[in-house]
Write a protein that holds these residues in place. Structure first.
Motif, PDB file in Angstrom:
ATOM      1  N   PHE A   9     -41.957 -41.031  52.386  1.00  0.00           N
ATOM      2  CA  PHE A   9     -40.495 -40.731  52.958  1.00  0.00           C
ATOM      3  C   PHE A   9     -40.209 -39.803  51.900  1.00  0.00           C
ATOM      4  N   HIS A  10     -40.003 -38.537  52.073  1.00  0.00           N
ATOM      5  CA  HIS A  10     -39.844 -37.406  51.212  1.00  0.00           C
ATOM      6  C   HIS A  10     -38.505 -36.903  51.078  1.00  0.00           C
ATOM      7  N   GLY A  11     -37.875 -36.939  49.727  1.00  0.00           N
ATOM      8  CA  GLY A  11     -36.620 -36.486  49.705  1.00  0.00           C
ATOM      9  C   GLY A  11     -36.406 -35.584  48.802  1.00  0.00           C
ATOM     10  N   SER A  12     -35.188 -35.059  48.393  1.00  0.00           N
ATOM     11  CA  SER A  12     -35.070 -33.967  47.546  1.00  0.00           C
ATOM     12  C   SER A  12     -35.234 -34.189  46.173  1.00  0.00           C
ATOM     13  N   GLU A  13     -35.088 -35.609  45.662  1.00  0.00           N
ATOM     14  CA  GLU A  13     -35.191 -36.002  44.425  1.00  0.00           C
ATOM     15  C   GLU A  13     -36.563 -37.020  44.047  1.00  0.00           C
ATOM     16  N   GLY A  14     -37.283 -37.170  45.217  1.00  0.00           N
ATOM     17  CA  GLY A  14     -38.413 -38.200  45.145  1.00  0.00           C
ATOM     18  C   GLY A  14     -39.231 -38.372  46.234  1.00  0.00           C
ATOM     19  N   LEU A  15     -40.101 -39.190  46.234  1.00  0.00           N
ATOM     20  CA  LEU A  15     -40.928 -39.581  47.571  1.00  0.00           C
ATOM     21  C   LEU A  15     -41.299 -41.075  47.405  1.00  0.00           C
ATOM     22  N   ILE A  16     -41.091 -41.658  48.273  1.00  0.00           N
ATOM     23  CA  ILE A  16     -41.555 -43.273  48.815  1.00  0.00           C
ATOM     24  C   ILE A  16     -42.966 -43.023  49.258  1.00  0.00           C
ATOM     25  N   LYS A  17     -43.753 -43.629  48.912  1.00  0.00           N
ATOM     26  CA  LYS A  17     -45.386 -43.834  49.657  1.00  0.00           C
ATOM     27  C   LYS A  17     -45.663 -45.301  49.693  1.00  0.00           C
ATOM     28  N   LEU A  18     -46.056 -45.688  50.869  1.00  0.00           N
ATOM     29  CA  LEU A  18     -46.656 -47.360  51.317  1.00  0.00           C
ATOM     30  C   LEU A  18     -47.991 -46.997  51.504  1.00  0.00           C
ATOM     31  N   THR A  19     -49.022 -47.537  50.854  1.00  0.00           N
ATOM     32  CA  THR A  19     -50.240 -47.113  50.877  1.00  0.00           C
ATOM     33  C   THR A  19     -50.999 -48.083  52.135  1.00  0.00           C
ATOM     34  N   ALA A  20     -50.470 -49.421  52.124  1.00  0.00           N
ATOM     35  CA  ALA A  20     -50.996 -49.963  53.155  1.00  0.00           C
ATOM     36  C   ALA A  20     -49.935 -50.901  54.025  1.00  0.00           C
ATOM     37  N   PRO A  21     -49.239 -49.886  54.784  1.00  0.00           N
ATOM     38  CA  PRO A  21     -47.795 -50.281  55.295  1.00  0.00           C
ATOM     39  C   PRO A  21     -48.230 -51.381  56.486  1.00  0.00           C
ATOM     40  N   PHE A  22     -49.015 -51.423  57.271  1.00  0.00           N
ATOM     41  CA  PHE A  22     -49.332 -52.327  58.452  1.00  0.00           C
ATOM     42  C   PHE A  22     -50.114 -53.215  58.474  1.00  0.00           C
TER      43      PHE A  22
END
Length: 329
Positions: A241-254
Motif C-alpha cells: 500500500f504505497h502512499g504519498s508519505e510512506g509504504l505498508i508492505k506485508l511479506t506473508a499476507p495470505f
C-alpha cells in the motif's frame, strides 16, 4: 445448545484434514465432533488425527445430527451455496470455504436464509481475522502513509504438474482468481474500505477453461490498483500500500507461517522502517474463535457475508471485462 460450538465437516477435503480440522478442534469455545464422507480411507485419515470423531456416511446424516451445532463446508466451489442453504435449513450455523458463490448475486439466497433463521453464516475468509491485517488497516486509517496512491498485489503458485487438482476443473468452479484472487482483491477492500470503480486493464491466460494467469488494473475512488494472480508461476505473495508519505508492505499476507513469517513493514522518510512481526498467530484458529463467539453471543464479525459478496462482485467485474475485451478483439 451447549455453551460451545460442536462442529461437523461436510466432506473429507485434504485442506480440512491439514488445516481447518485442527482449527475447529483447537479454537476456544468449540470442538470438532463429526465428519461426513462416503470414503472409508478418508474417514480413517481424519479419525487417526481426531480420535473419537463420529463418521457419517452421507452429508444428509451429518445435517440431521442433533449433537452438531455448526457445519464447515470445504466442498468444490460450485456446491457451496446449495449445501450452505441446506445446513441453515437444518438449523446449523455454517462456515463455507471461499469463494462461497460463483457470482455476487448468488450470495443473496444465503444472506436471506441467514437473516430468516437467525443463524451465523460466513465465508471462510481467514486473513482478515489475522492481527497483521488488523495492524495494516490501523496504520492506513491512522494516515501513516499519507494519501494512498497505489496498491500492488501478487499471489502465485504452480500446480501445473497436478492434473487432478480441483482448481483446474472448470465444472467445479476452478481457476486462479476464485482461488487466490479473492485474497488480493478482498484484502484491498478490507484495508481501504473502498470498492473498485472500474477494471481498467485485464490480461488472462486460460487453460482448459480456467484462468491460470491474471493481471489486472483497477481504479478505486482514491487510488490505483494492480494485481497478478497465477497458478503457473513460482510461489510468491506480497501486498504493498504505497502512499504519498510512506509504504505498508506485508511479506506473508495470505499463508502466514506456511509461506513465511507474517511481517508488516512501514517504510517512511529517511529509509526508516518500522517492522511488526506476527510469529505465532494462526489465522484459521482465530477465525474459528471469532465465528464461535459470534454464533454463541452475537456481535460484530470481521467478515460478514456482505463483505464477501463485495469481493465476488469485483471478481465478476474482472471476468466481465475479460469477456468484453475478447469480444472487442
Amino acid at each position: 445448545m451447549t455453551d460451545y460450538i460442536r462442529w461437523g465437516i461436510l466432506g473429507a477435503a485434504n485442506f480440512a484434514l491439514r488445516h481447518m480440522g485442527q482449527a475447529l478442534h483447537a479454537a476456544p469455545h468449540g470442538a470438532l465432533e463429526a465428519l461426513a464422507t462416503g470414503s472409508p480411507e478418508k474417514a480413517a485419515a481424519f479419525h487417526a488425527r481426531f480420535p473419537g470423531l463420529r463418521i457419517h456416511d452421507s452429508y444428509e446424516a451429518l445435517l440431521a445430527d442433533p449433537e452438531i451445532d455448526a457445519i464447515y463446508i470445504p466442498l468444490p466451489n460450485t456446491l457451496h451455496v446449495d449445501w450452505a442453504l441446506k445446513a441453515l435449513d437444518a438449523g446449523k450455523h455454517v462456515l463455507v470455504e471461499k469463494p462461497l458463490a460463483m457470482s455476487a448475486g448468488a450470495f443473496d439466497a444465503v444472506i436471506a436464509k441467514r437473516d430468516e433463521t437467525g443463524l451465523m453464516a460466513a465465508e471462510a475468509y481467514m486473513i482478515v481475522h489475522h492481527p497483521q491485517w488488523q495492524h495494516a488497516k490501523a496504520l492506513y486509517e491512522a494516515g501513516r502513509i499519507g494519501k494512498l496512491i497505489s496498491v500492488r498485489a501478487v499471489f502465485s503458485y504452480d500446480n501445473s504438474d497436478d492434473a487432478g487438482n480441483i482448481r483446474l476443473n472448470p465444472d467445479l468452479g476452478g481457476g486462479g482468481i476464485p482461488d487466490i484472487g479473492v485474497y488480493t482483491y478482498g484484502c484491498t477492500r478490507f484495508v481501504t474500505g473502498e470498492e473498485p470503480e472500474e477494471i481498467t486493464y485485464v490480461d488472462i491466460d486460460w487453460e482448459n477453461g480456467v484462468d491460470v494467469y491474471a493481471e489486472i488494473c483497477a481504479r478505486f475512488p482514491s487510488f490505483r490498483y494492480h494485481a497478478i494472480n497465477s497458478m503457473r508461476m513460482f510461489p510468491a505473495q506480497e501486498m504493498q500500500f504505497h502512499g504519498s508519505e510512506g509504504l505498508i508492505k506485508l511479506t506473508a499476507p495470505f499463508n502466514a507461517r506456511v509461506f513465511g513469517e507474517a511481517r508488516v513493514e512501514l517504510h517512511k522518510d529517511g529509509f526508516e522502517t518500522e517492522i511488526t512481526r506476527f510469529t505465532a498467530d494462526n489465522h484459521y484458529e482465530i477465525q474459528v474463535e471469532a465465528f464461535n463467539t459470534a454464533a454463541l453471543h452475537g456481535g460484530d464479525y470481521a467478515c460478514p457475508l456482505e463483505f464477501s459478496k463485495g469481493t465476488q462482485a469485483m471478481i465478476d467485474a474482472v471476468f466481465a471485462a475479460a469477456k468484453r475485451e475478447k469480444a472487442d478483439g
